[in-house]
Design an enzyme around this catalytic site. Structure first.
Site, PDB file in Angstrom:
ATOM      1  N   LYS A   1       7.650  14.447  -5.984  1.00  0.00           N
ATOM      2  CA  LYS A   1       6.909  14.306  -4.876  1.00  0.00           C
ATOM      3  C   LYS A   1       5.347  14.123  -5.524  1.00  0.00           C
ATOM      4  CE  LYS A   1       5.470  13.485   0.046  1.00  0.00           C
ATOM      5  NZ  LYS A   1       5.954  15.006   1.408  1.00  0.00           N
TER       6      LYS A   1
ATOM      7  N   SER B   1       6.922  11.233   5.086  1.00  0.00           N
ATOM      8  CA  SER B   1       6.417  11.023   4.122  1.00  0.00           C
ATOM      9  C   SER B   1       6.540  10.835   2.661  1.00  0.00           C
ATOM     10  CB  SER B   1       4.833  11.692   3.901  1.00  0.00           C
ATOM     11  OG  SER B   1       4.861  13.034   3.427  1.00  0.00           O
TER      12      SER B   1
ATOM     13  N   SER C   1       9.278  15.342   6.890  1.00  0.00           N
ATOM     14  CA  SER C   1       8.861  14.098   5.728  1.00  0.00           C
ATOM     15  C   SER C   1       9.989  14.279   4.830  1.00  0.00           C
ATOM     16  CB  SER C   1       7.570  14.786   5.226  1.00  0.00           C
ATOM     17  OG  SER C   1       7.158  13.620   5.949  1.00  0.00           O
TER      18      SER C   1
END
Ligand code: GLN
Length: 508
Positions: free
Chosen positions: A81, A156, A180
């Site tokens: 990420k 997210s 997330s």
């Protein structure tokens, strides 16, 4: 049909590498080809690091050929990420304010990934600074859900989840401040784990809310999550909140769980995390899985956590308060973007204003304003202080519930993936997605989401398991047992039911 190598779980791929059936260069190239073929549509990646990944793969292959002892996951590619700093690779946290910033160091978890010899395929898309539940707040465009390209992949960490669900990567790293990792897992049919707070080092994560943030695995199987968890977890002197104890035996627990015996285990169904507001198909799959757990020998009881009703409100004060302080360092002086005022004097304050005005998106601005307000003298006790009190009540509710049950369970998210734009103009509707995931962050306890079948709309649903702090192994025991039972009822992994993605050759 896609290339077979990309359909393998990380643990099966690792076995194939160990037995020299394939090389890491072949495995890495297969995933890079898949990315080239489908990421034009999915947009899971913000940056693909082909050369670096292939170089690592070649190194691992050479070591293996030389008979060197390697980490069990050596040579298995991974996606990271974009909120995690990677030396020499762009890291934007989904924000324009960090565009073109190249970190000078690696996060501890990245150091561990590199030391173990996992080729890093690239950096995945996300809501700006990890604020959101859909990736629609990324400054670089939406990531699509591989199940339906008109729908969100969660957030997210939608990029990591879509990469894994779309067979672009067998493993990915996510971060979870309020859900997330778990909510994207639920809506894409993947496994996501938020470890106990302090279980995985936060050194090198671009902080959103430091008392809530936690990095963890995004995978297609529970065993894969355990293997990755064990690799990235454990004490780090660079993080003062890192737990100075060995990582719980998560891999052993996953293997044990897969045998399917949960006799004597007490499963608590959290009354406040089901019922009204949950889509019918989500609730139906949840109830069916409770039956599965009973069939595996578990005792299912109902527990009540009354203060969970205030979790969302407390989170949306504490999180913005911490974020407003953490994001103060993006001032146009030190990192990435620098914008000078269009006219008038170029003072430090005016450059900061112009940079932050141009570099931050609406959601980030909204939260910085909210957080600054909540922390301001005169309101501090009323807002931040009260939220911290609620946080204590939530921790007490967890403690009481864990007296009665070894793990707690709920649906991960109230609905399946929604369409792009559906909640974009209504921040409160967006926030409601996290109603079931946020309590774990406020209390620091670990949580897992695993695929729980499809709702009536044909889209994936998640099953959430929560355990007491430092008892992450319980998630894996229960998760692996349930996964085995569910997959045998589906005739294989749920992702086999996902539609084939259109493939195109992209020039990168
Ligand atoms: N969706 C939640 C939020 O917008 C959680 C984000 C996260 O876990 N990083 O804050």
């Amino acid at each position: 049909m896609t290339n077979d190598i990309t359909r393998l779980s990380a643990s099966d791929l690792a076995s194939a590498l160990r037995s020299k059936t394939i090389t890491s260069v072949e495995a890495t190239q297969a995933h890079l080809d898949r990315i080239a073929a489908v990421d034009g549509d999915l947009h899971a990646f913000l940056h693909v690091s082909s050369d670096e990944a292939l170089a690592t793969a070649a190194e691992v292959d050479a070591k293996r050929a030389g008979g060197e002892e390697l980490h069990p996951l050596a040579g298995v590619p991974i996606a990271v990420k974009d909120v995690v700093v990677t030396k020499g690779l762009p890291t934007t946290a989904g924000s324009k304010i960090l565009e073109r910033w190249i970190p000078p160091y690696d996060a501890t978890l990245v150091e561990r990934i590199k030391a173990a010899g996992l080729p890093i395929l690239g950096k995945t898309n996300m809501d700006e600074f990890a604020m959101g539940s859909s990736t629609e707040h990324s400054a670089f465009g939406n990531t699509k859900n591989p199940w339906d390209l008109d729908r969100i992949p969660g957030g997210s960490g939608g990029g990591s989840a879509a990469a894994v669900a779309g067979f672009e990567a067998p493993l990915a790293i996510g971060t979870d401040t309020g859900g997330s990792i778990r909510q994207p897992g639920a809506v894409t049919g993947t496994v996501g784990v938020k470890p106990t707070y302090g279980g995985v080092s936060r050194y090198g994560l671009i902080a959103m809310a430091s008392s809530l943030d936690q990095a963890g695995p995004v995978t297609r199987t529970v065993l894969d999550a355990a293997l990755l968890h064990e690799l990235i977890g454990g004490h780090d002197p660079h993080d003062s909140t890192s737990i100075n104890e060995p990582v719980p035996g998560v891999v052993a627990a996953a293997r044990q769980g897969a045998k399917g015996d949960l006799k004597g285990l007490r499963v608590g169904v959290v009354k406040e995390l089901s019922g009204e507001g949950y889509q019918a198909g989500v609730s139906a799959r949840f109830d069916e899985s409770l039956e599965q757990l009973r069939a595996l020998g578990a005792e299912v009881v109902e527990v009540s956590c009354p203060s969970f009703a205030y979790a969302l409100d407390a989170y949306y004060l504490i999180m913005p308060a911490e974020a407003s302080s953490n994001l103060a360092k993006f001032d146009g002086m030190r990192f990435g973007l620098r914008v000078e005022p269009a006219d008038g004097p170029v003072t430090a304050e005016r450059v900061m204003g112009a940079t932050r005005g141009a570099g931050f998106g609406d959601e980030v601005k909204r939260r910085v304003i909210l957080g600054t307000y909540a922390l301001s003298a005169g309101y501090y006790d009323a807002y931040y202080g009260s939220a911290q009190k609620v946080r204590t009540l939530i921790q007490r509710d967890f403690a009481a519930a864990f007296e009665r049950a070894d793990v707690l369970v709920s649906p991960t998210a109230p609905t399946t993936a929604f369409k792009f734009g559906e909640k974009l103009d209504d921040p409160l509707a967006m926030y409601l997605n996290d109603v079931a995931t946020i309590p774990a962050n406020l209390a620091g306890v670990p949580g897992m989401s695993l695929p729980n079948g499809l709702s009536d709309d044909g889209l994936p649903v998640g099953f959430q398991i929560l355990a007491p702090a430092k008892a992450d192994d319980r998630l894996y025991r229960v998760g692996a047992a349930l996964e085995a039972a569910l997959e045998s009822s589906w005739g294989g992994p749920i992702l086999n039911k996902a539609p084939e993605l259109k493939t195109t050759e992209l020039a990168r």
